[in-house]
Design a protein around this motif. Structure first.
Motif, mmCIF file in Angstrom:
data_model
loop_
_atom_site.group_PDB
_atom_site.id
_atom_site.type_symbol
_atom_site.label_atom_id
_atom_site.label_comp_id
_atom_site.label_asym_id
_atom_site.label_seq_id
_atom_site.Cartn_x
_atom_site.Cartn_y
_atom_site.Cartn_z
ATOM 1 N N HIS B 531 0.799 -1.230 0.000
ATOM 2 C CA HIS B 531 0.000 0.000 0.000
ATOM 3 C C HIS B 531 0.829 1.276 0.000
ATOM 4 C CE1 HIS B 531 -3.818 -1.832 0.264
ATOM 5 N NE2 HIS B 531 -3.758 -2.194 1.509
ATOM 6 N N PHE B 532 1.624 1.408 1.071
ATOM 7 C CA PHE B 532 2.323 2.671 1.280
ATOM 8 C C PHE B 532 3.800 2.450 1.513
ATOM 9 C CE2 PHE B 532 -1.292 5.394 1.590
ATOM 10 C CZ PHE B 532 -2.306 4.644 2.164
ATOM 11 N N ALA B 533 4.572 3.446 1.182
ATOM 12 C CA ALA B 533 5.990 3.431 1.547
ATOM 13 C C ALA B 533 6.317 4.794 2.134
ATOM 14 C CB ALA B 533 6.844 3.164 0.312
ATOM 15 N N LEU B 534 7.380 4.849 2.909
ATOM 16 C CA LEU B 534 7.753 6.099 3.569
ATOM 17 C C LEU B 534 9.201 6.433 3.269
ATOM 18 C CD1 LEU B 534 6.716 8.199 5.703
ATOM 19 C CD2 LEU B 534 7.856 6.798 7.413
ATOM 20 N N ASP B 535 9.436 7.621 2.734
ATOM 21 C CA ASP B 535 10.802 8.139 2.609
ATOM 22 C C ASP B 535 10.974 9.155 3.715
ATOM 23 O OD1 ASP B 535 10.924 8.312 -1.019
ATOM 24 O OD2 ASP B 535 11.695 6.812 0.364
ATOM 25 N N TRP B 536 11.987 8.961 4.557
ATOM 26 C CA TRP B 536 12.122 9.902 5.675
ATOM 27 C C TRP B 536 13.362 10.756 5.490
ATOM 28 C CZ3 TRP B 536 8.513 11.102 8.997
ATOM 29 C CH2 TRP B 536 8.854 11.893 10.104
ATOM 30 N N TYR B 537 13.227 12.060 5.728
ATOM 31 C CA TYR B 537 14.373 12.983 5.625
ATOM 32 C C TYR B 537 14.695 13.497 7.011
ATOM 33 C CZ TYR B 537 12.376 12.883 0.958
ATOM 34 O OH TYR B 537 11.837 12.473 -0.226
ATOM 35 N N LYS B 538 15.745 12.966 7.600
ATOM 36 C CA LYS B 538 16.037 13.281 8.995
ATOM 37 C C LYS B 538 16.211 14.774 9.242
ATOM 38 C CE LYS B 538 18.256 10.956 12.703
ATOM 39 N NZ LYS B 538 19.483 10.929 13.359
ATOM 40 N N THR B 539 16.911 15.451 8.334
ATOM 41 C CA THR B 539 17.178 16.867 8.569
ATOM 42 C C THR B 539 15.904 17.699 8.600
ATOM 43 O OG1 THR B 539 17.652 16.971 6.223
ATOM 44 C CG2 THR B 539 19.539 17.068 7.707
ATOM 45 N N GLU B 540 14.881 17.254 7.876
ATOM 46 C CA GLU B 540 13.627 18.022 7.882
ATOM 47 C C GLU B 540 12.691 17.534 8.972
ATOM 48 O OE1 GLU B 540 13.798 20.320 5.776
ATOM 49 O OE2 GLU B 540 15.447 19.496 4.625
ATOM 50 N N ASN B 541 13.046 16.448 9.655
ATOM 51 C CA ASN B 541 12.133 15.795 10.588
ATOM 52 C C ASN B 541 10.773 15.543 9.937
ATOM 53 O OD1 ASN B 541 11.448 14.648 13.047
ATOM 54 N ND2 ASN B 541 10.499 16.528 13.776
ATOM 55 N N ASP B 542 10.815 15.113 8.688
ATOM 56 C CA ASP B 542 9.584 14.816 7.966
ATOM 57 C C ASP B 542 9.961 13.934 6.792
ATOM 58 O OD1 ASP B 542 6.780 16.952 6.908
ATOM 59 O OD2 ASP B 542 6.985 14.770 7.047
ATOM 60 N N GLY B 543 8.977 13.545 6.007
ATOM 61 C CA GLY B 543 9.286 12.692 4.869
ATOM 62 C C GLY B 543 8.178 12.714 3.857
ATOM 63 N N SER B 544 8.230 11.774 2.909
ATOM 64 C CA SER B 544 7.181 11.625 1.910
ATOM 65 C C SER B 544 6.455 10.317 2.161
ATOM 66 C CB SER B 544 7.779 11.555 0.498
ATOM 67 O OG SER B 544 8.271 12.797 0.112
ATOM 68 N N LEU B 545 5.133 10.390 2.161
ATOM 69 C CA LEU B 545 4.324 9.179 2.271
ATOM 70 C C LEU B 545 3.851 8.854 0.870
ATOM 71 C CD1 LEU B 545 2.697 7.139 3.936
ATOM 72 C CD2 LEU B 545 0.931 8.859 4.201
ATOM 73 N N ILE B 546 4.223 7.674 0.377
ATOM 74 C CA ILE B 546 4.006 7.336 -1.026
ATOM 75 C C ILE B 546 2.952 6.253 -1.148
ATOM 76 C CG2 ILE B 546 5.121 6.474 -3.114
ATOM 77 C CD1 ILE B 546 7.793 7.268 -1.488
ATOM 78 N N LYS B 547 2.051 6.441 -2.091
ATOM 79 C CA LYS B 547 1.067 5.401 -2.397
ATOM 80 C C LYS B 547 1.692 4.526 -3.462
ATOM 81 C CE LYS B 547 -3.052 3.821 -1.924
ATOM 82 N NZ LYS B 547 -3.982 3.567 -3.002
#
Lengths: 376, 549
Positions: B531-547
């Motif tokens: 379903h989903f994958a997560l790319d996390w960017y530590k420096t931004e303390n956020d990421g992309s949630l991918i369908k």
């Protein structure tokens, strides 16, 4: 003692991590549907008039810069224009200005750094041959609606010797001292961002006039996420500049923006930085997708057997990698990207040479687990 | 000096303890707990070489003090607390004073009651020097100057005779399974406080500013204030009703004026709170504010008073304030709580500067090797230079007292102009203490708190009765909704924080199931389905949630 690449029926290591210096080394392997999508955009640009803006979305290492290099620095574009029966196209790649006090000037330098005055002169001369000088001057003047710009191009057209080029370059990059102006014979210097837009759009509009000598101008802006290194007002300035450039060049411009889908402090992604105005003009997008294992295998097969790299035909298409070890590697390095695949396969290839392997087996790959950073 | 010695002599010598290394004479006081001491700091320099060369055991030192050969310099009251690092500790809401934060607030509450001032406070510790060097106990120390012995006596009398130390106004509260958090923040380059103007007092206006973005995704800089003012004008009756019917307040009104000047302090505030930002000379909503806006659409509020905050408002605005302003907001909340059982905001003005310095000093204890140490030192210097700060401090205190009121953490008391804490407010201060007590850098580690415990904490504060439960179907459903609601031009993905906060909020408010940000993030990272994958960017303390396709 170690194995040579020739032992592996290879002319060179095909797994690049950075952009190649030799344009012959810039090859396209696999990713057929991506290539088709990009080339569809290019074909439309070559054969139809409206300018278009395309957002290329892809993670780090997904091939966006490679695509820009492939279409800008090899013969591929020429092949496309030839098969369409159209005049040649121009393609250049510019990196988004980083940490710059004046991003528009930085962009301008980059642009002319790649195009160069010789090129401008020869493009203008080519068009002149098709329409005659008077018509050409009319075109320039109606497109620019600006005396200074018109005079500048007239000047370039009329310079007899290349010795005068440095002076013109100095002018382009901001030298508007009385001495320079007098020598060039121009009334004033380039004042502001709008005039820079005017300069660039006049150039592009002119050389692609009715697609007579140039059918399309492809401009790739790479590393767009670096806009984050600019302060707010520079960011706004640059996106405004892009919007004005796009608006003033309604024909024959194909603008590719290479976007990484990362998120930022207060905003979701680069398309928000682009702003409403530019977003409405950039409805087209191409996704540089993450390859599945089957697509990665296709990529590897085509890469290894490309004429540039394969010295003689082989039976096992992945040689020196055994079929099973290719799958094994791809399945154990987490989420795939071209860069990651290249890094890993390059390392394994080099280690195989050192370890005198005749071929690269699953067992050999397993023995290297601790060397491979991405191993899962 | 004699008065000091006489007072010491009122205690049985059995309670004396001399530490010749620290140069203190301590006296155990209070029979309800064995962890309170009077400390007399002495100066043996008059003894010259004799002090160094000779043997000075306890008796001899005490004798020298009483005979005046050793002078007493200053004094303090010390409260000891055992420092627990039990791995499986589960905190409970009892009032047993075993945590330093509880002691600190009790001790200061008494001091304010007696002297209407904030003392110099120190924190120290004793380690297990024989074995591991790990901290065994910490103490809180209120320091009294040489001329303040009479205050010390008064303080000790109260401390030993009243409940004020035993029953603390706050108990550090934490839901963490390992209460002493091992992770800490690095590479953060701001101190969490924001600049406010005394005019910007009502949180209801933040709601309507954000709600404007339901109709448009951007507003030119000079247009938004005007639109806000005309909206606000229509809300005047509701503002009055908020005060008269809902026991709120009507201060900080936005009036219709010239070019939006009245709305500007609020718009500036929403920028400071990272609810609005500017792109291309227009205001847009930040990525943080969008999930709040979307969830509010499902609250039918046509009949409700806009200044009475609903649960989504409280959850989101409290989260926002904690993330951006905890240094000021938390300091004022604590100060208000210990200023008395009820307090008047103006009483806080003269105490604020010293209490803020005290809070900064506490933070500085834990900021070694952190670039924020320098920033805090700079801030402390600036605050120390505040003069005639009563006027200046109004801009800091008044808005935040009003936010506490709008968030229903305090309420008007029977005395006009006075406020007291609601149960929710007390629980809020418990949470503040919990963050100080359990996170390595205390309030500076608030980003970690927000990831680990915020939804648990807000459920506890407002007593919403949520339970710790994971409903995978609901979570997936909310993620699917988020993918649609927060779509941008990026293909098949949204900002992960938007999706995750949306899931946590919906799960709590709609289903009563409490899940944390980091729970959902871990779930997405480990998700092996398609379903989903997560790319996390530590420096931004956020990421992309991918369908995934």
């Amino acid at each position: 003692m170690m194995k040579t690449l020739a032992d592996y029926k290879l002319k060179e290591n095909p797994f690049r991590i950075g952009p190649p210096l030799d344009p012959n080394d810039i090859v396209w392997a696999g990713f057929k549907s991506l290539k088709e999508e990009i080339e569809r955009r290019i074909k439309y640009a070559i054969s139809t008039t409206p300018s278009r803006m395309v957002l290329n979305w892809g993670k780090y290492g997904s091939g966006k810069t490679h695509a820009a290099n492939y279409y800008s620095r090899t013969d591929v574009l020429k092949n496309l224009t030839d098969s369409a029966g159209k005049a040649e196209a121009v393609s250049i790649k510019i990196n988004l200005p980083r940490t710059s006090k004046d991003p528009v000037q930085a962009f301008l330098r980059s642009f002319f750094g790649q195009i160069g005055l010789q090129r401008i002169k020869s493009d203008l001369t080519k068009l002149e041959a098709a329409v005659g000088r008077e018509q050409l001057l009319n075109i320039i003047s109606s497109v620019s609606s600006d005396n200074v710009i018109t005079s500048l191009f007239t000047n370039i057209l009329e310079t007899e010797s290349e010795d005068e080029f440095p002076l013109i370059e100095a002018y382009l990059f901001g030298d508007s001292t009385k001495g320079t102006l007098t020598k060039i014979g121009l009334p004033a210097g380039l004042k502001d961002d709008e005039q820079v837009v005017n300069l660039l759009s006049t150039f592009i509009n002119t050389i692609t006039y009715e697609k007579r000598s140039i059918s399309s101008f492809l401009l790739w802006i790479d590393e767009f996420e670096d806009i984050d290194t600019l302060n707010k007002s520079s960011q706004d300035r640059f996106t405004t500049f892009l919007r004005q450039l796009f608006d003033k060049t309604p024909n024959n411009l194909l603008l590719f923006l290479n976007f990484t889908p990362k998120t930022f402090f207060n905003i979701e992604d680069l398309s928000i930085i682009l702003g409403e105005a530019l977003s409405t003009r950039a409805k087209l997008r191409i996704e540089f997708y993450e390859p599945k294992i089957s697509q990665a295998k296709e990529y590897l097969e085509e890469l290894l057997n490309n004429d540039q790299f394969r010295s003689e035909p082989v039976e096992n298409k992945f040689a020196p990698f055994e079929d099973a070890s290719v799958e094994h590697l791809l399945a154990h390095i987490g989420r795939l990207s071209v860069r990651k695949i290249n890094e890993v396969f390059s390392l394994v290839l080099e280690l195989a040479q050192i370890e005198m392997q005749d071929s690269i087996s699953v067992d050999f790959v397993n023995s290297l687990k601790s060397e491979i950073v991405y191993w899962q | 000096m004699q008065e000091v010695l006489n007072y010491i002599k009122t205690f049985p010598p059995a309670l004396y303890y001399v530490d010749s290394y620290e140069e203190t004479l301590s006296i155990s006081i209070g029979d309800r707990t064995d962890s309170m001491y009077l400390c007399y700091f002495f100066d043996p320099s008059a003894l010259g070489d004799s002090w160094v060369d000779e043997d000075w055991e306890q008796e001899r030192i005490i004798q020298a003090i009483f005979e005046g050969q050793i002078q007493i310099k200053f004094y303090s009251v010390r409260f000891w607390s055992e420092y627990e690092t039990v791995e499986n500790f589960r905190s409970s809401a009892n009032t047993h004073v075993n945590k330093l934060e509880s002691i600190r607030l009790s001790a200061l509450k008494l001091y304010i009651k007696l002297f209407n001032n904030i003392p110099e406070v120190k924190i120290g510790y004793a380690d297990d020097s024989y074995c591991s060097g790990s901290v065994e106990a910490k103490y809180l120390e209120l320091v009294f100057k040489h001329s303040e012995h009479h205050l010390l006596i008064k303080y000790c009398e109260y401390v030993t005779n009243s409940d004020l130390i035993i029953v603390s106004p706050a108990t550090p509260f934490s839901f963490l399974k390992n209460p002493i958090v091992k992770e800490t923040t690095h590479n953060i380059h701001f101190i969490p406080f924001i600049t406010t103007n005394t005019k910007a007092r009502r949180i209801g206006y933040w709601k309507i500013i954000i709600k404007l973005f339901e109709k448009g995704s951007y507003y030119p800089l000079n247009l938004l204030p005007i639109k806000v003012e005309s909206l606000a004008a229509a809300l005047k009756p509701e503002l009055k009703e908020y005060k008269s019917v809902y026991k709120g307040d009507d201060k900080g009104e936005i009036t219709e004026g010239f070019k939006g000047a009245s709305a500007k302090p609020y718009i500036q505030l929403t920028k400071e709170l990272n609810l609005l930002t500017e792109i291309n000379k227009s205001y847009i909503l930040t990525k943080q504010a969008k999930p709040y806006l979307e969830i509010n659409r499902s609250f039918d509020e046509s009949d409700n008073n806009k200044f009475v905050l609903n649960n989504n408002d409280k959850l989101f605005f409290l989260q926002t304030i904690i993330g951006t302003d905890i240094l000021y907001f938390g300091t004022i909340s604590e100060l208000a709580l210990i200023a008395g059982d009820e307090f008047h905001p103006k009483k806080l003005y003269p105490l604020f500067k010293r209490y803020l310095i005290h809070k900064i000093d506490l933070m500085l204890l834990e900021t070694e090797n952190d670039r924020r140490e320098g920033m805090l030192q700079e801030m402390k210097k600036r605050v120390l230079q505040w003069e005639n700060e009563i006027k200046y401090v109004e801009h800091i205190i008044e808005p935040r007292i009003n936010w506490l009121l709008d968030l229903q953490l305090i309420k008007h008391s029977n005395n006009k102009g006075f406020f007291c804490f609601s149960d929710a407010g007390r629980r809020f201060v418990n949470v503040l203490c919990g963050i100080s007590e359990n996170y390595i850098k205390g309030w500076l580690d608030v980003p970690i708190f927000l990831n680990e415990e915020y939804y648990l904490a807000v459920n506890y504060i407002y007593d919403w009765g949520g339970v710790d439960r994971w409903d995978a179907n609901a979570i997936l459903k909310y993620l699917e909704e988020a993918m649609v609601l927060f779509k941008t031009d990026a293909p098949r993905r949204i900002a992960a924080s938007q999706g995750i906060n949306y899931v946590c909020t919906k799960s709590l408010l709609e289903k009563g199931f409490v899940v944390s940000f980091s729970d959902v993030k871990s779930y997405l990272i480990n998700l092996s389905n398609s379903h989903f994958a997560l790319d996390w960017y530590k420096t931004e303390n956020d990421g992309s949630l991918i369908k995934q396709t």
